[in-house]
Enzyme design. Structure first.
Site, PDB file in Angstrom:
ATOM      1  N   SER A 174       0.837  -1.196   0.000  1.00  0.00           N
ATOM      2  CA  SER A 174       0.000   0.000   0.000  1.00  0.00           C
ATOM      3  C   SER A 174       0.872   1.247   0.000  1.00  0.00           C
ATOM      4  O   SER A 174       1.923   1.279   0.654  1.00  0.00           O
ATOM      5  CB  SER A 174      -0.888   0.022   1.249  1.00  0.00           C
ATOM      6  OG  SER A 174      -1.489   1.292   1.388  1.00  0.00           O
ATOM      7  N   TYR A 201      -0.355  -0.172   9.952  1.00  0.00           N
ATOM      8  CA  TYR A 201      -0.670  -0.669   8.603  1.00  0.00           C
ATOM      9  C   TYR A 201       0.475  -0.363   7.628  1.00  0.00           C
ATOM     10  O   TYR A 201       0.879  -1.216   6.828  1.00  0.00           O
ATOM     11  CB  TYR A 201      -1.966   0.006   8.165  1.00  0.00           C
ATOM     12  CG  TYR A 201      -2.520  -0.357   6.821  1.00  0.00           C
ATOM     13  CD1 TYR A 201      -3.247  -1.517   6.637  1.00  0.00           C
ATOM     14  CD2 TYR A 201      -2.351   0.510   5.733  1.00  0.00           C
ATOM     15  CE1 TYR A 201      -3.799  -1.825   5.393  1.00  0.00           C
ATOM     16  CE2 TYR A 201      -2.896   0.213   4.497  1.00  0.00           C
ATOM     17  CZ  TYR A 201      -3.623  -0.957   4.329  1.00  0.00           C
ATOM     18  OH  TYR A 201      -4.166  -1.252   3.096  1.00  0.00           O
ATOM     19  N   LYS A 245       2.589  -3.022   5.537  1.00  0.00           N
ATOM     20  CA  LYS A 245       2.545  -2.994   4.072  1.00  0.00           C
ATOM     21  C   LYS A 245       3.930  -2.798   3.472  1.00  0.00           C
ATOM     22  O   LYS A 245       4.257  -3.378   2.433  1.00  0.00           O
ATOM     23  CB  LYS A 245       1.591  -1.890   3.594  1.00  0.00           C
ATOM     24  CG  LYS A 245       0.117  -2.207   3.849  1.00  0.00           C
ATOM     25  CD  LYS A 245      -0.278  -3.548   3.257  1.00  0.00           C
ATOM     26  CE  LYS A 245      -1.756  -3.713   2.997  1.00  0.00           C
ATOM     27  NZ  LYS A 245      -2.103  -5.085   2.559  1.00  0.00           N
TER      28      LYS A 245
HETATM   29  P1  NAI Z   1     -11.884  -5.797   2.123  1.00  0.00           P
HETATM   30  O1  NAI Z   1     -12.109  -5.496   3.550  1.00  0.00           O
HETATM   31  O2  NAI Z   1     -13.048  -5.823   1.206  1.00  0.00           O
HETATM   32  O3  NAI Z   1     -11.124  -7.176   1.920  1.00  0.00           O
HETATM   33  C1  NAI Z   1     -10.263  -7.733   2.860  1.00  0.00           C
HETATM   34  C2  NAI Z   1     -10.718  -9.163   3.087  1.00  0.00           C
HETATM   35  O4  NAI Z   1      -9.780  -9.820   3.950  1.00  0.00           O
HETATM   36  C3  NAI Z   1     -12.088  -9.231   3.770  1.00  0.00           C
HETATM   37  O5  NAI Z   1     -12.969 -10.007   2.998  1.00  0.00           O
HETATM   38  C4  NAI Z   1     -11.780  -9.859   5.125  1.00  0.00           C
HETATM   39  O6  NAI Z   1     -12.824 -10.690   5.624  1.00  0.00           O
HETATM   40  C5  NAI Z   1     -10.524 -10.649   4.823  1.00  0.00           C
HETATM   41  N1  NAI Z   1      -9.732 -10.929   6.031  1.00  0.00           N
HETATM   42  C6  NAI Z   1      -9.435 -10.070   7.028  1.00  0.00           C
HETATM   43  N2  NAI Z   1      -8.706 -10.692   7.970  1.00  0.00           N
HETATM   44  C7  NAI Z   1      -8.523 -11.967   7.552  1.00  0.00           C
HETATM   45  C8  NAI Z   1      -7.839 -13.080   8.082  1.00  0.00           C
HETATM   46  N3  NAI Z   1      -7.189 -13.007   9.258  1.00  0.00           N
HETATM   47  N4  NAI Z   1      -7.830 -14.236   7.376  1.00  0.00           N
HETATM   48  C9  NAI Z   1      -8.490 -14.336   6.190  1.00  0.00           C
HETATM   49  N5  NAI Z   1      -9.179 -13.288   5.643  1.00  0.00           N
HETATM   50  C10 NAI Z   1      -9.181 -12.125   6.308  1.00  0.00           C
HETATM   51  O7  NAI Z   1     -10.829  -4.693   1.598  1.00  0.00           O
HETATM   52  P2  NAI Z   1     -10.029  -4.583   0.225  1.00  0.00           P
HETATM   53  O8  NAI Z   1      -9.931  -3.145  -0.072  1.00  0.00           O
HETATM   54  O9  NAI Z   1     -10.546  -5.504  -0.786  1.00  0.00           O
HETATM   55  O10 NAI Z   1      -8.557  -5.038   0.680  1.00  0.00           O
HETATM   56  C11 NAI Z   1      -7.812  -6.073   0.063  1.00  0.00           C
HETATM   57  C12 NAI Z   1      -6.349  -5.824   0.314  1.00  0.00           C
HETATM   58  O11 NAI Z   1      -5.934  -4.654  -0.387  1.00  0.00           O
HETATM   59  C13 NAI Z   1      -5.985  -5.584   1.771  1.00  0.00           C
HETATM   60  O12 NAI Z   1      -4.749  -6.199   2.059  1.00  0.00           O
HETATM   61  C14 NAI Z   1      -5.836  -4.093   1.844  1.00  0.00           C
HETATM   62  O13 NAI Z   1      -5.004  -3.696   2.905  1.00  0.00           O
HETATM   63  C15 NAI Z   1      -5.232  -3.814   0.487  1.00  0.00           C
HETATM   64  N6  NAI Z   1      -5.334  -2.451   0.045  1.00  0.00           N
HETATM   65  C16 NAI Z   1      -6.541  -1.937  -0.306  1.00  0.00           C
HETATM   66  C17 NAI Z   1      -6.612  -0.632  -0.737  1.00  0.00           C
HETATM   67  C18 NAI Z   1      -7.874  -0.050  -1.216  1.00  0.00           C
HETATM   68  O14 NAI Z   1      -7.834   1.114  -1.686  1.00  0.00           O
HETATM   69  N7  NAI Z   1      -9.001  -0.730  -1.154  1.00  0.00           N
HETATM   70  C19 NAI Z   1      -5.433   0.246  -0.735  1.00  0.00           C
HETATM   71  C20 NAI Z   1      -4.203  -0.422  -0.424  1.00  0.00           C
HETATM   72  C21 NAI Z   1      -4.180  -1.725  -0.025  1.00  0.00           C
END
Ligand code: NAI
Length: 298
Positions: free
Chosen positions: A153, A166, A170
């Protein structure tokens, strides 16, 4: 040129019950990959758990004509990581691709940050990538093939208020990716990372008017390319947002050299040259950096 397919390839996508992970899953499944859809199903801050997130996502993939099994383990423990990899081996007999995508947020200004806000974030993002990738690694080495994608990130690469936990996790993933790229090279294992910006539940409240330009579907083509067999690069990071893709790299400036006894005053007096970005180079690994630096010492 022919379209890029994933026939015969088995991929684990962590946190694929929704958001970016589910978008990645749809792209890979539509191109023939067999998937483990992992998701603990908790809240954005990592509380609770709910099997229905992964189950629903896997069902949707099957309804699209894809092949997917659901897994509900947490990536945050080594046992969880092993169980996720075992799910792939039990269902499909191999593992080719690991996409470390699961994530949570516990934002707070650094002066107010407490251990309960730090440890779970490090556990899910950074240790999570270790926990899932490590049990997959021997299989990738043995078969002489593997692709690992980590989700970094800009919050860590460039900095962002309220995200010391975070951001550290990251940016840690960038180091993790770099080392896997070095260690995997001999075995045709490639490791890369993306730094996405996309409208998901995680960013619901922060993207404002830009949200509708930043759909999560714009991220997955890049993720898919970076885990494809034809992808030529390893140890690289790509910024991805709303249809824009750009490499992010860590470069080193030419710097200032005084081998006759560098003083504090030398550093002060030549600070502009030390900081100048002109003529930077991008080391491929630590050894490359050392050799380049030694070369400059004359
Ligand atoms: P999101 O919250 O929709 O997806 C994250 C998923 O990870 C969720 O479905 C959640 O249930 C799952 N999760 C959380 N803890 C877990 C665990 N211990 N074991 C298994 N699953 C687990 O959010 P998003 O945006 O789709 O995030 C995906 C990745 O992208 C994350 O790593 C986030 O940090 C990263 N990211 C997202 C950005 C954005 O703009 N949306 C920006 C930079 C990074």
């Amino acid at each position: 040129m022919a379209d890029l397919g994933f026939d015969g390839k088995v991929a684990i996508i962590t946190g694929a019950g929704g958001g970016l992970g589910f978008e990645h899953a749809k792209v890979l499944a539509s191109r023939g990959a067999q998937l483990v859809i992992n998701d603990l199903g908790g809240t954005v801050d990592g509380e609770g758990g709910d099997d229905s997130a992964a189950n629903k996502a896997a069902k949707q993939i099957e309804e699209m004509g894809g092949v997917a099994v659901a897994n509900h383990d947490s990536v945050a423990t080594p046992e969880g990581g092993k169980s996720i990899v075992d799910t792939a081996l039990d269902a499909f007999g191999r593992i080719d691709i690991v996409i470390n995508n699961a994530g949570i947020l516990r934002d707070k200004a650094f002066h107010n940050m407490t251990p309960d806000l730090v440890d779970p974030v490090l556990d899910v993002h950074l240790r999570g990538a270790f926990n899932v990738t490590q049990p997959a690694w021997p299989h990738m080495r043995e078969q002489g093939y593997g692709r690992v994608l980590c989700t970094a990130s800009g919050a860590g690469i460039f900095g962002n208020f309220g995200q010391a936990n975070y951001g550290a996790a990251k940016m840690g993933l960038v180091g993790f990716t770099n080392v896997l790229a070095v260690e995997g090279a001999k075995y045709n294992i490639k490791a890369n990372a993306i730094a996405p910006i996309a409208h998901t539940r995680m960013t619901e409240d922060i993207l404002g008017g830009a949200a509708d330009k930043l759909g999560p579907e714009h991220i997955s083509p890049v993720a898919a390319w970076l885990v494809h067999e034809d992808c030529p690069v390893s140890g690289e990071v790509y910024s991805v947002a709303g249809g824009r893709v750009a490499r992010i790299f860590i470069g080193e400036a030419q710097g200032y050299v005084n081998t006759d006894g560098l003083t504090v005053e030398d550093v002060r007096d030549n600070f502009e040259q030390i900081r100048s970005e002109e003529g930077y180079f991008v080391p491929s690994d630590l050894n490359d950096e050392l050799m380049t630096a030694l070369g400059m010492l004359g």
